[in-house]
Motif scaffolding. Structure first.
Motif, PDB file in Angstrom:
ATOM      1  N   ALA A 195       1.064  -1.435  -0.411  1.00  0.00           N
ATOM      2  CA  ALA A 195       0.172   0.177   0.207  1.00  0.00           C
ATOM      3  C   ALA A 195       0.378   1.347  -0.279  1.00  0.00           C
ATOM      4  CB  ALA A 195      -0.875   0.295   1.325  1.00  0.00           C
ATOM      5  N   VAL A 196       2.040   1.775   0.868  1.00  0.00           N
ATOM      6  CA  VAL A 196       2.800   2.356   1.097  1.00  0.00           C
ATOM      7  C   VAL A 196       3.525   2.765  -0.246  1.00  0.00           C
ATOM      8  CG1 VAL A 196       4.861   2.848   1.745  1.00  0.00           C
ATOM      9  CG2 VAL A 196       2.833   2.384   2.987  1.00  0.00           C
ATOM     10  N   ARG A 197       3.497   1.643  -1.098  1.00  0.00           N
ATOM     11  CA  ARG A 197       4.748   1.499  -2.612  1.00  0.00           C
ATOM     12  C   ARG A 197       2.989   2.353  -3.569  1.00  0.00           C
ATOM     13  NH1 ARG A 197       5.112  -3.253  -2.981  1.00  0.00           N
ATOM     14  NH2 ARG A 197       7.529  -3.276  -1.797  1.00  0.00           N
ATOM     15  N   ILE A 208       2.846  14.579  -7.700  1.00  0.00           N
ATOM     16  CA  ILE A 208       2.690  15.537  -6.838  1.00  0.00           C
ATOM     17  C   ILE A 208       3.568  14.580  -6.051  1.00  0.00           C
ATOM     18  CG2 ILE A 208       0.367  16.079  -7.860  1.00  0.00           C
ATOM     19  CD1 ILE A 208      -0.475  14.459  -5.971  1.00  0.00           C
ATOM     20  N   ALA A 209       3.729  15.899  -4.997  1.00  0.00           N
ATOM     21  CA  ALA A 209       3.878  14.667  -3.919  1.00  0.00           C
ATOM     22  C   ALA A 209       3.744  13.887  -2.752  1.00  0.00           C
ATOM     23  CB  ALA A 209       4.613  16.159  -2.936  1.00  0.00           C
ATOM     24  N   ALA A 210       4.642  13.246  -2.345  1.00  0.00           N
ATOM     25  CA  ALA A 210       3.863  12.010  -1.712  1.00  0.00           C
ATOM     26  C   ALA A 210       4.761  12.105  -0.080  1.00  0.00           C
ATOM     27  CB  ALA A 210       4.823  10.834  -2.495  1.00  0.00           C
ATOM     28  N   GLY A 217      14.085   9.481  12.326  1.00  0.00           N
ATOM     29  CA  GLY A 217      14.378   9.998  11.075  1.00  0.00           C
ATOM     30  C   GLY A 217      15.151   8.162  10.528  1.00  0.00           C
ATOM     31  N   ASP A 218      15.588   7.426  11.126  1.00  0.00           N
ATOM     32  CA  ASP A 218      15.882   6.352  10.263  1.00  0.00           C
ATOM     33  C   ASP A 218      14.813   6.231   8.920  1.00  0.00           C
ATOM     34  OD1 ASP A 218      18.867   6.094  11.650  1.00  0.00           O
ATOM     35  OD2 ASP A 218      18.394   5.031  13.047  1.00  0.00           O
ATOM     36  N   THR A 219      13.448   5.856   9.379  1.00  0.00           N
ATOM     37  CA  THR A 219      12.494   5.664   9.099  1.00  0.00           C
ATOM     38  C   THR A 219      12.319   7.022   7.754  1.00  0.00           C
ATOM     39  OG1 THR A 219      11.283   4.268  10.792  1.00  0.00           O
ATOM     40  CG2 THR A 219      10.521   4.615   8.902  1.00  0.00           C
ATOM     41  N   ALA A 220      11.958   8.091   8.507  1.00  0.00           N
ATOM     42  CA  ALA A 220      12.380   8.748   7.450  1.00  0.00           C
ATOM     43  C   ALA A 220      13.118   9.312   6.444  1.00  0.00           C
ATOM     44  CB  ALA A 220      11.809  10.163   7.596  1.00  0.00           C
ATOM     45  N   ALA A 221      14.417   8.763   6.253  1.00  0.00           N
ATOM     46  CA  ALA A 221      15.197   8.575   5.489  1.00  0.00           C
ATOM     47  C   ALA A 221      14.797   7.235   4.454  1.00  0.00           C
ATOM     48  CB  ALA A 221      17.041   8.362   6.147  1.00  0.00           C
ATOM     49  N   LEU A 222      14.924   6.080   5.357  1.00  0.00           N
ATOM     50  CA  LEU A 222      14.546   4.994   4.474  1.00  0.00           C
ATOM     51  C   LEU A 222      12.969   5.514   3.285  1.00  0.00           C
ATOM     52  CD1 LEU A 222      14.619   1.633   3.975  1.00  0.00           C
ATOM     53  CD2 LEU A 222      12.548   1.775   5.475  1.00  0.00           C
ATOM     54  N   ARG A 223      12.218   6.221   3.936  1.00  0.00           N
ATOM     55  CA  ARG A 223      11.129   6.573   2.758  1.00  0.00           C
ATOM     56  C   ARG A 223      11.381   7.545   1.684  1.00  0.00           C
ATOM     57  NH1 ARG A 223       8.016   1.806   3.730  1.00  0.00           N
ATOM     58  NH2 ARG A 223       6.524   2.278   5.669  1.00  0.00           N
ATOM     59  N   LEU A 224      12.266   8.216   1.929  1.00  0.00           N
ATOM     60  CA  LEU A 224      13.005   9.169   0.838  1.00  0.00           C
ATOM     61  C   LEU A 224      13.712   8.552   0.364  1.00  0.00           C
ATOM     62  CD1 LEU A 224      13.514  12.297   2.816  1.00  0.00           C
ATOM     63  CD2 LEU A 224      11.762  12.336   2.290  1.00  0.00           C
ATOM     64  N   ALA A 225      14.428   7.281   0.568  1.00  0.00           N
ATOM     65  CA  ALA A 225      15.587   6.522  -0.187  1.00  0.00           C
ATOM     66  C   ALA A 225      14.240   5.849  -1.402  1.00  0.00           C
ATOM     67  CB  ALA A 225      16.169   6.103  -0.265  1.00  0.00           C
TER      68      ALA A 225
END
Length: 258
Positions: A195-197, A208-210, A217-225
């Protein structure tokens, strides 16, 4: 950062990092807004903020100087959306968006006639955002939350809504939406990640932005990557509790070692 600069970065799908605030503590909010986050989002849906706290929090963010203030409004309704924007928010995150029609209503609530239904009375926002309608529209972002079964099913159509700047995943509700028994139910990890994908890919296809909420912060970096273009980190009340617990355990460990 100015609201117009923030809006331009978000719309270009540049990487943006934010912080989440649920406490009515303007002095603490001001300190967070000095750290370098691109935005600080005040949570008017589940947070402990009334309108006076919202106004004070947005003023504190502006005083911090490094961030813009967003508001997660309590409902997809012109009144709370307009009040948040009039108080000086650079944009709104709108919860429980299930359809493209819901998204269109959210967009309309952020736009003055003839483009939308926002009532003109900018109050504090007129000092920074606008006050001319065209200037306000250029500097104000509107983000739709994807967090329900219907929102996920309709995410491609939601992302195609004219005027919508981005979508924002509420992971706790989304995990429940895909069948989780609770918000930390690991048994639905695979379907949750699917679902996230899907949300990320739908936003990219629409240009548009996602965005997504993350616990650290580690999870934020993962999602941005992975391809998300913006992410919010934790919340002030979570970090307050975590820091207090960490120091308490350290002190007790040191005491027991003597």
């Amino acid at each position: 950062m100015t609201p117009s600069a923030f809006a331009a970065r978000l719309r270009r799908r540049e990487r943006v990092l934010g912080y989440w605030s649920v406490l009515d503590a303007p002095v603490a909010t001001e300190r967070i807004a000095r750290l370098g986050y691109d935005y600080v989002c005040l949570d008017a849906q589940h947070g402990l903020l009334g309108y006076a706290g919202l106004l004070a929090g947005l003023t504190a963010i502006d005083a911090g100087g490094a961030s813009v203030g967003l508001v997660r409004v309590e409902a997809n309704d012109p009144t709370p959306i307009g009040r948040a924007l009039d108080a000086g928010a650079a944009g709104v995150i709108v919860p429980l968006v299930d359809t493209a029609e819901d998204a269109a209503r959210a967009v309309a609530a952020t736009r003055y006639p003839p483009l939308g239904r926002r009532s003109y009375g900018p109050m504090r926002s007129g000092l920074r955002i606008g006050p001319a309608p065209a200037e306000a529209h250029a500097a104000t972002v509107v983000l739709a939350m994807i967090e329900t079964p219907d929102g996920l099913a309709n995410v491609e159509r939601i992302c195609a809504t004219p005027g919508l700047d981005g979508v924002y995943v509420g992971p706790s509700d989304l995990r429940l939406a895909v069948g989780g028994a609770h918000v930390a139910d690991r048994s639905v990890d695979a379907v949750f990640e699917d679902a996230v994908r899907r949300v990320r890919q739908a936003a990219a296809a629409a240009g548009i932005a996602a965005g997504i909420h993350t616990p650290d912060g580690d999870t934020a970096a993962l999602r941005l990557a992975q391809g998300y273009t913006f992410a919010s980190i934790a919340s002030d009340v979570v970090h307050l509790e975590t820091a207090a617990r960490t120091h308490l355990l350290a002190a007790r460990t040191e005491e027991q070692a003597r």
